[in-house]
Design a protein around this motif. Structure first.
Motif, PDB file in Angstrom:
ATOM      1  N   THR A  72       8.206 -10.617   5.494  1.00  0.00           N
ATOM      2  CA  THR A  72       7.505  -9.780   4.514  1.00  0.00           C
ATOM      3  C   THR A  72       6.743 -10.683   3.556  1.00  0.00           C
ATOM      4  OG1 THR A  72       9.228  -8.081   4.651  1.00  0.00           O
ATOM      5  CG2 THR A  72       7.808  -8.043   2.711  1.00  0.00           C
ATOM      6  N   GLU A  81       4.373  -9.296   1.192  1.00  0.00           N
ATOM      7  CA  GLU A  81       4.048  -8.623  -0.067  1.00  0.00           C
ATOM      8  C   GLU A  81       4.509  -7.169  -0.010  1.00  0.00           C
ATOM      9  OE1 GLU A  81       0.077  -7.448  -2.758  1.00  0.00           O
ATOM     10  OE2 GLU A  81      -0.118  -8.658  -0.931  1.00  0.00           O
ATOM     11  N   PHE A  82       4.993  -6.673  -1.134  1.00  0.00           N
ATOM     12  CA  PHE A  82       5.258  -5.247  -1.295  1.00  0.00           C
ATOM     13  C   PHE A  82       4.040  -4.627  -1.965  1.00  0.00           C
ATOM     14  CE2 PHE A  82       9.592  -7.131  -1.635  1.00  0.00           C
ATOM     15  CZ  PHE A  82      10.155  -6.537  -0.520  1.00  0.00           C
ATOM     16  N   LEU A 131       4.699  -2.372   2.989  1.00  0.00           N
ATOM     17  CA  LEU A 131       4.904  -3.814   3.037  1.00  0.00           C
ATOM     18  C   LEU A 131       3.823  -4.451   3.903  1.00  0.00           C
ATOM     19  CD1 LEU A 131       7.871  -2.295   3.533  1.00  0.00           C
ATOM     20  CD2 LEU A 131       8.692  -4.619   3.498  1.00  0.00           C
ATOM     21  N   LEU A 144      17.242  -4.438   0.781  1.00  0.00           N
ATOM     22  CA  LEU A 144      17.358  -5.865   1.036  1.00  0.00           C
ATOM     23  C   LEU A 144      18.790  -6.185   1.469  1.00  0.00           C
ATOM     24  CD1 LEU A 144      15.387  -7.234  -2.062  1.00  0.00           C
ATOM     25  CD2 LEU A 144      14.513  -6.577   0.196  1.00  0.00           C
ATOM     26  N   ARG A 153       7.717  -7.326  -5.839  1.00  0.00           N
ATOM     27  CA  ARG A 153       9.174  -7.145  -5.802  1.00  0.00           C
ATOM     28  C   ARG A 153       9.674  -6.227  -6.906  1.00  0.00           C
ATOM     29  NH1 ARG A 153      13.512  -5.826  -6.147  1.00  0.00           N
ATOM     30  NH2 ARG A 153      15.489  -6.899  -5.763  1.00  0.00           N
ATOM     31  N   ASP A 154       8.947  -6.114  -8.013  1.00  0.00           N
ATOM     32  CA  ASP A 154       9.416  -5.306  -9.141  1.00  0.00           C
ATOM     33  C   ASP A 154       9.076  -3.829  -9.007  1.00  0.00           C
ATOM     34  OD1 ASP A 154       6.706  -5.755  -9.374  1.00  0.00           O
ATOM     35  OD2 ASP A 154       6.736  -6.069 -11.550  1.00  0.00           O
ATOM     36  N   ILE A 176      12.739  -0.514  -4.326  1.00  0.00           N
ATOM     37  CA  ILE A 176      13.225  -1.705  -3.631  1.00  0.00           C
ATOM     38  C   ILE A 176      14.608  -2.027  -4.190  1.00  0.00           C
ATOM     39  CG2 ILE A 176      12.790  -4.124  -3.058  1.00  0.00           C
ATOM     40  CD1 ILE A 176       9.826  -3.579  -3.706  1.00  0.00           C
ATOM     41  N   ASP A 218      17.787 -12.563  -2.654  1.00  0.00           N
ATOM     42  CA  ASP A 218      16.615 -11.790  -3.058  1.00  0.00           C
ATOM     43  C   ASP A 218      15.401 -12.172  -2.206  1.00  0.00           C
ATOM     44  OD1 ASP A 218      15.087  -9.979  -4.447  1.00  0.00           O
ATOM     45  OD2 ASP A 218      15.584 -10.775  -6.430  1.00  0.00           O
ATOM     46  N   LEU A 219      14.329 -11.425  -2.359  1.00  0.00           N
ATOM     47  CA  LEU A 219      13.080 -11.684  -1.656  1.00  0.00           C
ATOM     48  C   LEU A 219      11.952 -11.723  -2.682  1.00  0.00           C
ATOM     49  CD1 LEU A 219      11.725 -12.090   1.085  1.00  0.00           C
ATOM     50  CD2 LEU A 219      11.506  -9.598   1.272  1.00  0.00           C
ATOM     51  N   PRO A 220      11.725 -12.887  -3.293  1.00  0.00           N
ATOM     52  CA  PRO A 220      10.747 -12.988  -4.391  1.00  0.00           C
ATOM     53  C   PRO A 220       9.306 -13.113  -3.898  1.00  0.00           C
ATOM     54  CG  PRO A 220      11.803 -15.107  -4.025  1.00  0.00           C
ATOM     55  CD  PRO A 220      12.437 -14.149  -3.059  1.00  0.00           C
ATOM     56  N   VAL A 221       8.770 -12.001  -3.425  1.00  0.00           N
ATOM     57  CA  VAL A 221       7.365 -11.961  -3.012  1.00  0.00           C
ATOM     58  C   VAL A 221       6.617 -11.011  -3.940  1.00  0.00           C
ATOM     59  CG1 VAL A 221       7.972 -12.464  -0.613  1.00  0.00           C
ATOM     60  CG2 VAL A 221       7.754 -10.078  -1.355  1.00  0.00           C
TER      61      VAL A 221
END
Length: 492
Positions: free
Chosen positions: A369, A371-372, A382, A411, A266-267, A271, A260-263
């Protein structure tokens, strides 16, 4: 092997592709294989090099010089016998293996390597066309029962080997069709699923029982929770049932836990993991009806991850009709050409441009990346920065910040290990990476900490190649056969 002076007389001939404009209109395979004359020339290029490093470069240890020579002599029937002696499914590897054997080819020291993969592709296609691939049921039955859990390449290879040794094999698969990542991951334009289907038919004729839609080790509604693992199971079987009903259990599931990409952001909607996106298209291609399919049509797509899975997302997005596709890779742009004296015969780091990249894709390297961003709960872009590796970690390069437009983010950063509930349900000891702990020793190999339960493939070794899965499936089959019978005639 081949023609003694062939490597000096002939150039490498690569397989061809259908034109981009034509192949983007469908999901059919588009590789144009070698004809007999071209394959003969490629076989002629194989050197009598004394020590064939290609054998060790190939994870299944294909006897490459021998089948190259047979193709040069146009003895196709013996060529498939040699190829099948080490590889159960050369139509899979001949299409999707990255061919580490070619990197290890002695000719690759200072020239283009022999087109080993294209020769393998030609051999198996000849075999199917001429009816040489037939069921090989065991002459004697042992009365021993084996459960193989996971119908990907490792499970398929293991099941076929065990059935040919005379055991009663049942292959359990949580999805509605056999094949694992071959079926629900690799796009049809790289591997048509008819190749899997006819192998399933062959294995059924050899006595393998396929039970699809069956989740093992976890309730069907919780399997893969949090990892978005594809799961169309309709039934659940417990470890206790398998251990009571079978003489041995072999776990060959994949490493399906997506990284995952926890930035921040992300929710946001839009995505998705690659393994949410790719399996859906495969199901639609198979004729299934899906509600809410993730589509790239008319969207600005960002693919995060520069490997094969990311490339598959690129190719599928282009076939959807994406407005644009950009692929991110955290690592710096590799060189166009490897340093052969330094890397040969090992797999080199160099820029690899796939057929999907050629269909239309912007590629960004050394980018992270941060931040989304979005509006009304949906992703719109992004925020990124270029990075460099310094003092053992990636650090941001000031002044390289940029915002990319994105309506769909995929992802594709690889997989961290197997889905935990399966191993936990069996109570199997794990290694430091969360995989099933089992050695590959010649004696007692592939055995887990739980009696009569074995593990092989990505579930044991972690994310890897289809050719490694086939190798481990074959080796694990021998280990299980030896466990059951006290000895084994199966090849390791």
């Amino acid at each position: 092997m081949g023609k003694v002076t062939g490597f000096m007389e002939y150039e490498r001939i690569d397989e061809g592709y259908a034109p981009v404009a034509a192949r983007l209109k469908n999901y059919k395979e588009f590789v144009v294989g070698l004809d007999d004359a071209q394959a003969k020339i490629q076989g002629a290029r194989c050197m009598d090099c004394g020590t064939p490093f290609c054998n060790n470069g190939c994870p299944v240890n294909n006897i490459i010089p021998d089948f190259n020579d047979l193709v040069y002599r146009q003895d196709w029937k013996n060529a498939i016998e040699v190829l099948h002696s080490t590889n159960n499914f050369p139509e899979f590897t001949g299409r999707i293996c990255p061919a580490p054997c070619e990197a290890a080819c002695t000719l690759n020291v200072n020239d283009d390597p022999v087109g080993i993969k294209s020769i393998e592709h030609a051999i198996i296609d000849h075999a199917w066309e001429n009816g040489w691939v037939v069921p090989r049921p065991a002459k004697r039955r042992t009365g021993r029962k084996v459960a193989v859990v996971g119908a990907g390449p490792a499970g398929l290879a293991a099941a076929q080997q065990l059935a040919r040794a005379g055991h009663d094999v049942t292959l359990f698969e949580k999805n509605d069709r056999a094949g694992g990542l071959l079926r629900y991951g690799i796009p049809d334009f790289k591997l048509d699923k008819s190749h899997i289907d006819r192998r399933v038919e062959q294995m059924q004729a050899e006595g393998v029982v396929f039970r699809t839609g069956v989740a093992v080790g976890a309730a069907k509604d919780t399997l893969g929770k949090g990892s978005k693992v594809t799961n169309w199971a309709k039934e659940t079987v417990t470890p206790e049932q398998l251990q009571a009903g079978f003489d041995a259990v072999l776990l060959t599931g994949g490493a399906e836990q997506s990284r995952d990409l926890p930035v921040p952001g992300r929710d946001l909607d839009g995505i998705h993991f690659a393994m949410e996106f790719l399996p859906q298209q495969n199901k639609v291609n198979a004729g299934d009806k899906l509600k809410g399919q993730i589509m790239a049509t008319g969207k600005h797509v960002i693919v995060i991850g520069g490997g094969d899975t990311g490339s598959d997302c690129v190719g599928t997005s282009n076939r959807h009709g994406a407005a644009s596709v950009v692929q991110f890779e955290l690592m710096p742009r590799p060189p166009e050409q490897e340093n052969r004296p330094l890397t040969w015969p090992y797999w080199p780091i160099k820029l690899r441009t796939s057929s999907s990249h050629e269909e239309g894709c912007e590629r960004e390297f050394a980018i992270a990346t941060k931040e989304f961003i979005g509006e009304k709960g949906k992703v719109t872009g992004l925020k990124t920065v270029h990075v460099e590796f310094k003092d053992g970690k990636f650090v941001d390069i000031p002044g390289t910040e940029k915002t990319y437009q994105a309506d769909l983010v995929l992802l594709a950063m690889g997989f961290t290990g197997p889905v935990a509930p399966v191993l936990d349900a069996f109570g199997i000891e794990k290694d430091a990476r969360g995989n099933a702990k089992a050695t590959t020793d010649f004696t007692g190999g592939y055995a887990t900490s739980v009696p009569k339960v074995f593990a092989a493939g990505d579930m044991r070794r972690g994310q890897s190649l289809v050719v490694w899965a086939i190798r481990e499936g074959r080796q694990a089959a021998r280990a299980v056969d030896e466990f059951l019978m006290g000895f084994s005639d199966l090849p390791r």
